[in-house]
Design a protein around this motif. Sequence first.
Motif, short mmCIF file in Angstrom:
data_model
loop_
_atom_site.label_atom_id
_atom_site.label_comp_id
_atom_site.label_asym_id
_atom_site.label_seq_id
_atom_site.Cartn_x
_atom_site.Cartn_y
_atom_site.Cartn_z
N ALA A 1 26.25 -23.47 5.73
CA ALA A 1 27.75 -23.08 6.33
C ALA A 1 27.74 -21.77 6.73
CB ALA A 1 28.95 -23.48 5.21
N VAL A 2 27.31 -20.71 5.73
CA VAL A 2 27.17 -19.24 6.27
C VAL A 2 26.28 -19.25 7.56
CG1 VAL A 2 26.22 -17.00 5.55
CG2 VAL A 2 27.86 -18.43 4.06
N ASP A 3 25.28 -19.84 7.47
CA ASP A 3 24.22 -19.66 8.46
C ASP A 3 24.62 -20.40 9.68
OD1 ASP A 3 22.42 -18.21 6.97
OD2 ASP A 3 21.10 -19.80 6.64
N GLU A 4 25.27 -21.46 9.73
CA GLU A 4 26.02 -22.14 10.68
C GLU A 4 27.28 -21.19 11.59
OE1 GLU A 4 29.27 -25.51 11.46
OE2 GLU A 4 27.55 -26.19 10.09
N GLU A 5 27.99 -20.48 10.64
CA GLU A 5 28.83 -19.27 11.27
C GLU A 5 28.37 -18.26 11.85
OE1 GLU A 5 32.37 -19.92 11.32
OE2 GLU A 5 32.09 -21.95 10.87
N LEU A 6 27.26 -17.67 11.28
CA LEU A 6 26.51 -16.51 11.78
C LEU A 6 25.89 -16.93 13.24
CD1 LEU A 6 24.86 -14.83 8.39
CD2 LEU A 6 27.42 -14.32 9.78
N ALA A 7 25.27 -18.13 13.18
CA ALA A 7 24.49 -18.34 14.41
C ALA A 7 25.75 -18.71 15.48
CB ALA A 7 23.86 -19.69 14.13
N ARG A 8 26.76 -19.25 15.23
CA ARG A 8 27.91 -19.58 16.25
C ARG A 8 28.47 -18.31 16.68
NH1 ARG A 8 33.02 -19.02 16.94
NH2 ARG A 8 33.26 -18.64 14.58
N PHE A 9 28.55 -17.55 15.80
CA PHE A 9 29.11 -15.90 16.19
C PHE A 9 28.03 -15.40 16.87
CE2 PHE A 9 30.23 -11.53 15.49
CZ PHE A 9 31.40 -11.50 15.67
N ALA A 10 26.86 -15.22 16.67
CA ALA A 10 25.89 -14.47 17.49
C ALA A 10 25.64 -15.22 18.84
CB ALA A 10 24.31 -14.62 16.78
N ALA A 11 26.03 -16.50 18.71
CA ALA A 11 25.77 -17.22 20.41
C ALA A 11 26.82 -16.85 21.18
CB ALA A 11 25.48 -18.79 20.27
N GLU A 12 28.26 -17.02 20.69
CA GLU A 12 29.56 -16.93 21.34
C GLU A 12 29.95 -15.70 21.40
OE1 GLU A 12 32.13 -20.11 19.76
OE2 GLU A 12 30.51 -21.68 19.94
N GLY A 13 29.82 -14.86 20.43
CA GLY A 13 30.45 -13.54 20.43
C GLY A 13 31.90 -13.60 19.71
N PRO A 14 32.41 -12.67 19.54
CA PRO A 14 33.96 -12.50 18.87
C PRO A 14 35.02 -12.76 20.28
CG PRO A 14 33.08 -10.21 19.36
CD PRO A 14 32.32 -11.23 19.71
N VAL B 1 29.40 -5.95 19.78
CA VAL B 1 29.52 -6.72 18.47
C VAL B 1 28.55 -8.07 18.50
CG1 VAL B 1 30.91 -7.92 17.12
CG2 VAL B 1 31.78 -5.81 18.01
N GLN B 2 28.66 -8.63 19.41
CA GLN B 2 27.78 -9.86 19.49
C GLN B 2 26.21 -9.35 19.81
OE1 GLN B 2 28.41 -12.16 23.26
NE2 GLN B 2 26.92 -13.96 22.46
N ALA B 3 25.89 -8.41 20.19
CA ALA B 3 24.39 -8.07 20.36
C ALA B 3 23.94 -7.66 18.94
CB ALA B 3 24.14 -6.83 21.05
N VAL B 4 24.63 -6.89 18.24
CA VAL B 4 24.22 -6.61 16.82
C VAL B 4 24.39 -7.56 16.03
CG1 VAL B 4 26.47 -5.69 15.80
CG2 VAL B 4 24.10 -4.73 15.16
N ALA B 5 25.11 -8.61 16.04
CA ALA B 5 25.08 -9.77 15.10
C ALA B 5 23.84 -10.69 15.55
CB ALA B 5 26.29 -10.68 15.48
N ALA B 6 23.64 -11.11 16.70
CA ALA B 6 22.47 -11.76 17.04
C ALA B 6 21.12 -11.12 16.76
CB ALA B 6 22.42 -11.91 18.66
N ALA B 7 20.91 -9.86 16.75
CA ALA B 7 19.86 -8.98 16.60
C ALA B 7 19.60 -9.07 14.87
CB ALA B 7 19.91 -7.55 17.17
N ARG B 8 20.60 -8.97 14.13
CA ARG B 8 20.57 -8.48 12.67
C ARG B 8 20.87 -9.57 11.69
NH1 ARG B 8 19.26 -2.94 11.51
NH2 ARG B 8 18.58 -2.05 13.79
N LEU B 9 22.00 -10.28 12.03
CA LEU B 9 22.55 -11.42 11.14
C LEU B 9 21.83 -12.74 11.25
CD1 LEU B 9 26.30 -10.46 11.34
CD2 LEU B 9 24.67 -9.51 9.80
N ARG B 10 20.56 -12.54 10.59
CA ARG B 10 19.66 -13.72 10.81
C ARG B 10 18.90 -14.04 9.51
NH1 ARG B 10 15.67 -11.11 15.35
NH2 ARG B 10 14.09 -11.75 14.04
N PRO B 11 18.41 -15.29 9.43
CA PRO B 11 17.92 -15.46 8.00
C PRO B 11 16.55 -14.55 7.67
CG PRO B 11 18.26 -17.47 9.05
CD PRO B 11 18.65 -16.40 9.98
N ASP B 12 15.99 -14.13 8.62
CA ASP B 12 14.75 -13.49 8.34
C ASP B 12 14.78 -11.90 7.91
OD1 ASP B 12 15.31 -12.66 11.04
OD2 ASP B 12 13.07 -12.98 11.77
N ASN B 13 16.29 -11.62 7.83
CA ASN B 13 16.71 -10.17 7.93
C ASN B 13 17.38 -10.00 6.73
OD1 ASN B 13 16.61 -7.46 8.65
ND2 ASN B 13 18.36 -7.75 9.83
#
Length: 455
Positions: A339-352, A410-422
């Motif tokens: 669920a966490v990964d789903e929310e982070l991926a959606r946020f990275a794709a759509e932005g706030p 905000v979207q750019a830093v989320a997409a770049a950093r809030l990912r499972p390999d980081n």
Amino acid sequence: MGHTATAQAGSGGLTATEHRLANGLRVVLSEDHLTPVAAVCLWYDVGSRHEVKGRTGLAHLFEHLMFQGSASVPGNGHFELVQGAGGSLNGTTSFERTNYFETMPTHQLELALWLEADRMGSLLAALDDESMENQRDVVKNERRQRYDNVPYGTAFERLTALAYPEGHPYHHTPIGSMADLDAASLEDARAFFRTYYAPNNAVLSVVGDIDPEKTLAWIEKYFGTIPAHDGKQPPRDGSLPDIIGEQLREEIVEEVPARALMAAYRLPHDGTRECDAADVALTILGGGESSLLHNRLVRRDQTAVAAGFGMLRLAGAPSLGWLDVKTSSGVEIPAIEAAVDEELARFAAEGPTAEEMERAQAQLEREWLDRLSTVAGRADELCRYAVLFGDPQLALTAVQRVLDITAEEVQAVAAARLRPDNRAVLVYEPLAADGAEGEEGEENADSDENEGAEQ
């Protein structure tokens, strides 16, 4: 040497003047006559990042030793004099600094300045085996009470050790390991003090109902004769790649009340626009009961009893985004993680959304204004920006910098950093109900622990 107190744009009318004594002590003064109190804050540019392997915990130990008496003020006299004068005081240690602070009635300001100068200039005269052993035991008990013997107590040091590799200056946290605390000698402590507790390694701020000219004269009188020390080495390089490159993971089986998922994401350094954007992102995702993760996990799915996402800002190393989820009864960690990964991926794709940006920036603005509205909070921030970024005036415009962040950033830093390999991940599993620990519990009892933190 001083600067005139001219309010900068975005400072809300707050002002500060800067001065430097001949021995290198930096002084920042800020007048505020709203209430008859004054805050004294002294930051030494020393924290756990300056320590070496085998001698961790010295910075935090010294935070305690500084309250154990000096040449003119024996024993607990510092506490007794400040509190007897109607003031309050404390000290803290972090990766990047050690600070000491008092808030006093205005007419007792001179006392606070004299006390800080006395221990800066004469602590070595009072530092002996008795005070060393006394405070060594105090710190060891603090570690037991705050870290080793409480549920999830060692999570911070474990995740820090995962997020920063062996040998990195931030791999260990300020509390110190039991072994290193035992190994520290009186001469280690004296050498540490001589190196770091010098006026040219400190910033002193005084904020509140003050007469700047009189305050500066007191500072010159009490601090001006303390000699500088040039033996300090710069901290080891704390730079790392932007991305960890893999998911680092550790599972802990302990006596905890619920399963927990904790993770540390590598984020931009403090003092950058990208760091401010990450702060907004984490506030939207996990900053309080209106956040996306709280709404998803606690309210909607009801798979967690608590879900938060905060930020540890660091100037000398990548900052950390700190995820903490406590599960509801019977819920397994994989469901939470998905669920966490789903929310982070959606946020990275759509932005706030515009509403999410407005709410998060308003929340951060309120937190900043709360800090700057008190004389003690403002004194601390002036010291922080002077020590870590070289310019105390930046504290007065920090609110505006957060408000200037855009949704795209905000979207750019989320997409770049809030990912499972980081991320470094810590999973807590409670002990079996019948008390049988099994092999995993025995392995955990022997695991390598680094040290706790005081933030």
